[in-house]
Design an enzyme around this catalytic site. Structure first.
Site, PDB file in Angstrom:
ATOM      1  N   ARG A  98      -2.923   2.262  -2.754  1.00 13.58           N
ATOM      2  CA  ARG A  98      -2.514   3.386  -3.618  1.00 13.58           C
ATOM      3  C   ARG A  98      -2.030   4.558  -2.769  1.00 13.58           C
ATOM      4  O   ARG A  98      -2.130   5.700  -3.189  1.00 13.58           O
ATOM      5  CB  ARG A  98      -3.683   3.835  -4.470  1.00 13.58           C
ATOM      6  CG  ARG A  98      -4.902   4.233  -3.651  1.00 13.58           C
ATOM      7  CD  ARG A  98      -5.844   5.020  -4.483  1.00 13.58           C
ATOM      8  NE  ARG A  98      -7.083   5.251  -3.741  1.00 13.58           N
ATOM      9  CZ  ARG A  98      -8.036   6.044  -4.168  1.00 13.58           C
ATOM     10  NH1 ARG A  98      -7.908   6.665  -5.313  1.00 13.58           N
ATOM     11  NH2 ARG A  98      -9.128   6.210  -3.458  1.00 13.58           N
ATOM     12  N   ASP A 130      -5.660   0.105  -9.617  1.00 13.90           N
ATOM     13  CA  ASP A 130      -4.582   0.661 -10.451  1.00 13.90           C
ATOM     14  C   ASP A 130      -3.629   1.542  -9.650  1.00 13.90           C
ATOM     15  O   ASP A 130      -2.652   2.054 -10.193  1.00 13.90           O
ATOM     16  CB  ASP A 130      -5.164   1.430 -11.644  1.00 13.90           C
ATOM     17  CG  ASP A 130      -6.009   2.617 -11.222  1.00 13.90           C
ATOM     18  OD1 ASP A 130      -6.073   2.915 -10.013  1.00 13.90           O
ATOM     19  OD2 ASP A 130      -6.624   3.255 -12.110  1.00 13.90           O
ATOM     20  N   ARG A 181      -1.263  14.587   2.251  1.00 11.36           N
ATOM     21  CA  ARG A 181      -2.035  14.995   3.423  1.00 11.36           C
ATOM     22  C   ARG A 181      -1.255  14.736   4.701  1.00 11.36           C
ATOM     23  O   ARG A 181      -0.292  13.968   4.710  1.00 11.36           O
ATOM     24  CB  ARG A 181      -3.391  14.284   3.454  1.00 11.36           C
ATOM     25  CG  ARG A 181      -3.314  12.839   3.890  1.00 11.36           C
ATOM     26  CD  ARG A 181      -4.710  12.210   3.961  1.00 11.36           C
ATOM     27  NE  ARG A 181      -4.623  10.809   4.319  1.00 11.36           N
ATOM     28  CZ  ARG A 181      -5.585   9.912   4.082  1.00 11.36           C
ATOM     29  NH1 ARG A 181      -6.694  10.267   3.481  1.00 11.36           N
ATOM     30  NH2 ARG A 181      -5.427   8.669   4.469  1.00 11.36           N
ATOM     31  N   ASP A 257     -11.281   0.109   8.692  1.00  7.13           N
ATOM     32  CA  ASP A 257      -9.987   0.637   8.251  1.00  7.13           C
ATOM     33  C   ASP A 257     -10.048   2.154   8.045  1.00  7.13           C
ATOM     34  O   ASP A 257      -9.022   2.769   7.770  1.00  7.13           O
ATOM     35  CB  ASP A 257      -9.519  -0.058   6.962  1.00  7.13           C
ATOM     36  CG  ASP A 257     -10.556  -0.004   5.862  1.00  7.13           C
ATOM     37  OD1 ASP A 257     -11.698  -0.429   6.100  1.00  7.13           O
ATOM     38  OD2 ASP A 257     -10.244   0.487   4.766  1.00  7.13           O
ATOM     39  N   ASN A 258     -11.230   2.733   8.174  1.00 10.83           N
ATOM     40  CA  ASN A 258     -11.363   4.180   8.050  1.00 10.83           C
ATOM     41  C   ASN A 258     -11.731   4.815   9.387  1.00 10.83           C
ATOM     42  O   ASN A 258     -12.290   5.916   9.421  1.00 10.83           O
ATOM     43  CB  ASN A 258     -12.416   4.530   6.989  1.00 10.83           C
ATOM     44  CG  ASN A 258     -11.925   4.232   5.578  1.00 10.83           C
ATOM     45  OD1 ASN A 258     -10.719   4.162   5.338  1.00 10.83           O
ATOM     46  ND2 ASN A 258     -12.843   4.045   4.654  1.00 10.83           N
TER      47      ASN A 258
HETATM   48  P1  AMP Z   1     -10.920   3.381   1.012  1.00  8.27           P
HETATM   49  O1  AMP Z   1     -12.299   2.883   1.235  1.00  8.27           O
HETATM   50  O2  AMP Z   1     -10.788   4.484   0.000  1.00  8.27           O
HETATM   51  O3  AMP Z   1     -10.266   3.743   2.304  1.00  8.27           O
HETATM   52  O4  AMP Z   1     -10.079   2.181   0.365  1.00  8.27           O
HETATM   53  C1  AMP Z   1     -10.193   0.860   0.778  1.00  8.27           C
HETATM   54  C2  AMP Z   1      -9.038   0.050   0.273  1.00  8.27           C
HETATM   55  O5  AMP Z   1      -8.998   0.023  -1.164  1.00  8.27           O
HETATM   56  C3  AMP Z   1      -7.682   0.531   0.700  1.00  8.27           C
HETATM   57  O6  AMP Z   1      -6.931  -0.624   0.926  1.00  8.27           O
HETATM   58  C4  AMP Z   1      -7.195   1.298  -0.495  1.00  8.27           C
HETATM   59  O7  AMP Z   1      -5.785   1.400  -0.536  1.00  8.27           O
HETATM   60  C5  AMP Z   1      -7.722   0.443  -1.632  1.00  8.27           C
HETATM   61  N1  AMP Z   1      -7.891   1.184  -2.888  1.00  8.27           N
HETATM   62  C6  AMP Z   1      -8.832   2.096  -3.170  1.00  8.27           C
HETATM   63  N2  AMP Z   1      -8.679   2.550  -4.431  1.00  8.27           N
HETATM   64  C7  AMP Z   1      -7.616   1.925  -4.974  1.00  8.27           C
HETATM   65  C8  AMP Z   1      -6.953   1.963  -6.247  1.00  8.27           C
HETATM   66  N3  AMP Z   1      -7.369   2.741  -7.241  1.00  8.27           N
HETATM   67  N4  AMP Z   1      -5.889   1.151  -6.423  1.00  8.27           N
HETATM   68  C9  AMP Z   1      -5.455   0.355  -5.431  1.00  8.27           C
HETATM   69  N5  AMP Z   1      -6.031   0.268  -4.230  1.00  8.27           N
HETATM   70  C10 AMP Z   1      -7.101   1.038  -3.986  1.00  8.27           C
HETATM   71 MG    MG Z   2      -9.233   4.035   3.777  1.00  7.02          MG
END
Ligand code: AMP
Ligand code: MG
Length: 493
Positions: A98, A130, A181, A257-258
């Site tokens: 997203r 989504d 950002r 990944d973070n």
């Molecule tokens: P994060 O832990 O927020 O860094 O997200 C982990 C993964 O989930 C990343 O690949 C994000 O792009 C994906 N992701 C998180 N929320 C959504 C969303 N609402 N729709 C699609 N991908 C998401």
């Molecule tokens: Mg992330």
């Protein structure tokens, strides 16, 4: 005379360095349309440092840039592909589900910055998601990243949050938003894991060279540039995590990944600042095993860096055994660096004189943390109150600790260890009085979600000058009322 907004600021020169050099990691994509974009927050000083005119960003075209619906000529927005260990389990293809990298922009200091969107719609990597984001979590990233920046902690920065006018379906329907950002890049450990897993050594080398050029250019001169890259990332992460530990920050989702290659904090999802000092603190509702608990952050960083080392092995040496031995040595250096950074940070927090013998300083540090833990003491409040004790008034700090005999004995030894007195002003420069406390963040986001942006402005004003005590901001320095209860955070989805 008022001047019309500078329209050139709406079409900044956005580079496509990442997309060009690493096409295997970049899926060209466009943001979803926004039915009714409304600006909720704009970081004017940051905009100016990017050479963007804040007035122009407030126009409909400006909102188009900030939501990805207006793409400057020549820009190539991409979803980044990466892999990652999430809570220890490996996902071979994560990537921006997203989010979009709009491109790179050169700031007024000549530094290259990624301009990136979050919540801009589904990408081919969205899996079940989504592709959207809600106002609350995007403003949360805005507030916390501004606080981190003001605390002097390396971080991505929020440029703007724009409400989309779309409803996002979570447990309840919520107003949607896009966050814009900046970051010195979005390269992460997971980018290297992905490149390594393709077995394309040329891609892995191009990624490493790209990372060296952008973040750790000295590594290029080293005998073994890729080992030097690993060392530089490990050093940046050691320093970063020591800063988190010193300020009481819990990231909450330290998946590989973070974890950035630049050493910036990234992805403020379920993050939160400690209220009482307790190393086992976990705020995130999904972190059931406490993998990313406050006190686990240093060893988890080491674990994440071990995944980076594994990905880099074929570049470190052709001889697999030799590469492993070099990587293991490199990881050992992370431990030493973290220990040094934490030691320096905690001594500064206590105002201990430089050069104080470890035999005196180490037990003072260990015992004060144990006193805080055993007495459920407010982390931010304690260190700031210690500044008052350094000025001769121990009552504020005594008022925080139930075990009075314990704190009195400790204070006596602390003062004895500082023959010319602890430097109270220096302590106040490293011990913030205002951090985005959980109850204040919640109150602010709830108000903003309901349309009232005034609390957001007040909280931002407090946390943007975190070390300067100001009259009228008393409630921003106080712990949560008992009624606030145990705090839980949720991932930014
Ligand atoms: P994060 O832990 O927020 O860094 O997200 C982990 C993964 O989930 C990343 O690949 C994000 O792009 C994906 N992701 C998180 N929320 C959504 C969303 N609402 N729709 C699609 N991908 C998401
Ligand atoms: Mg992330």
């Amino acid at each position: 005379m008022s001047l019309a907004p500078d329209s050139t600021a709406l079409t900044p020169a956005l580079g496509d360095l990442f997309a060009r050099e690493l096409p295997e990691l970049a899926l060209p994509w466009r943001a979803e349309a926004t039915p009714e974009p409304t600006l909720l927050a704009l970081n004017e000083p940051l905009a100016e440092s990017l050479g963007l005119d804040p007035a122009a960003l407030r126009t409909p075209e400006g909102l188009g840039l900030l939501t990805g619906t207006l793409v400057p000529a020549g820009a190539t927005p991409v979803a980044q592909v990466y892999a990652g260990h999430q809570f220890g389990g490996y996902s071979p293809r994560l990537g921006d589900g997203r989010a979009l990298l709009l491109g790179e922009i050169t700031d007024t200091d000549g530094v290259l910055r990624d301009l990136h969107l979050k919540g801009s719609g589904r990408t081919p990597l969205a899996r079940g998601g989504d592709g959207l984001a809600a106002v609350g979590p995007m403003l949360r990233e805005y507030v916390v990243s501004e606080a981190m920046h003001a605390l002097g902690i390396p971080t991505t920065r929020a440029l703007a949050v724009v409400a989309t006018g779309r409803t996002v379906r979570r447990e309840t329907p919520l107003p949607g938003a896009v966050l814009a950002r900046t970051a010195s890049s979005h390269l992460r450990v997971g980018s290297f894991q992905y490149a390594r897993a393709t077995d394309d050594l040329d891609l892995l080398r191009r990624l490493a060279d790209h990372a060296i050029a952008r973040h750790h250019p000295d590594a290029a001169q080293a005998d073994n540039p890729y080992l030097a890259l690993f060392d530089a990332v490990a050093a940046a992460q050691a320093s970063l995590v020591a800063r988190w530990m010193c300020v009481g920050f819990v990231h909450g989702v330290m998946n590989t990944d973070n974890v950035t290659i630049s050493g910036e904090s990234i992805d403020y999802g379920p993050c939160a600042f400690l209220d009482v000092f307790e190393p086992t603190t976990v705020f995130s509702s999904i972190d059931e095993g406490g993998r990313y608990a406050f006190g686990n952050q240093p060893p988890i960083t080491e674990w994440n860096l071990a995944r980076l080392a594994e990905a880099l092995l074929p570049l470190i040496d052709d001889d697999q055994e030799k590469a492993v031995a070099l990587a293991v040595e490199g990881l050992g250096r992370f431990r030493d660096r973290y220990a040094e950074a934490w030691k320096a940070g905690t001594r500064a927090k206590l105002g201990l004189p430089a050069g104080l013998d470890d035999a005196v300083a180490t037990p003072l540090v260990d015992e004060v943390y144990e006193l805080m833990r055993a007495n459920h003491v407010d982390h931010t409040g304690f260190f700031r109150a210690l500044g008052s004790a350094a000025r001769g008034n121990a009552e504020p700090v005594r008022g925080l600790v139930l075990d009075l005999a314990g704190i009195d004995a400790w204070l006596e030894r602390w003062l004895a260890a500082c023959p010319s007195g602890p430097d109270a002003d220096a302590m106040d420069r490293v011990n913030p009085i205002y951090v985005p406390r959980n109850h204040l963040v919640e109150e602010t986001l709830a108000a903003a979600t309901a349309g009232d942006l005034a609390p957001l402005a007040s909280l931002l004003a407090a946390v943007r000058a975190p070390y300067d005590e100001r009259a009228g901001l008393e409630r921003y320095a106080e712990p949560a009322p008992d009624s606030f209860g145990d705090y839980q955070t949720f991932c930014g989805t």
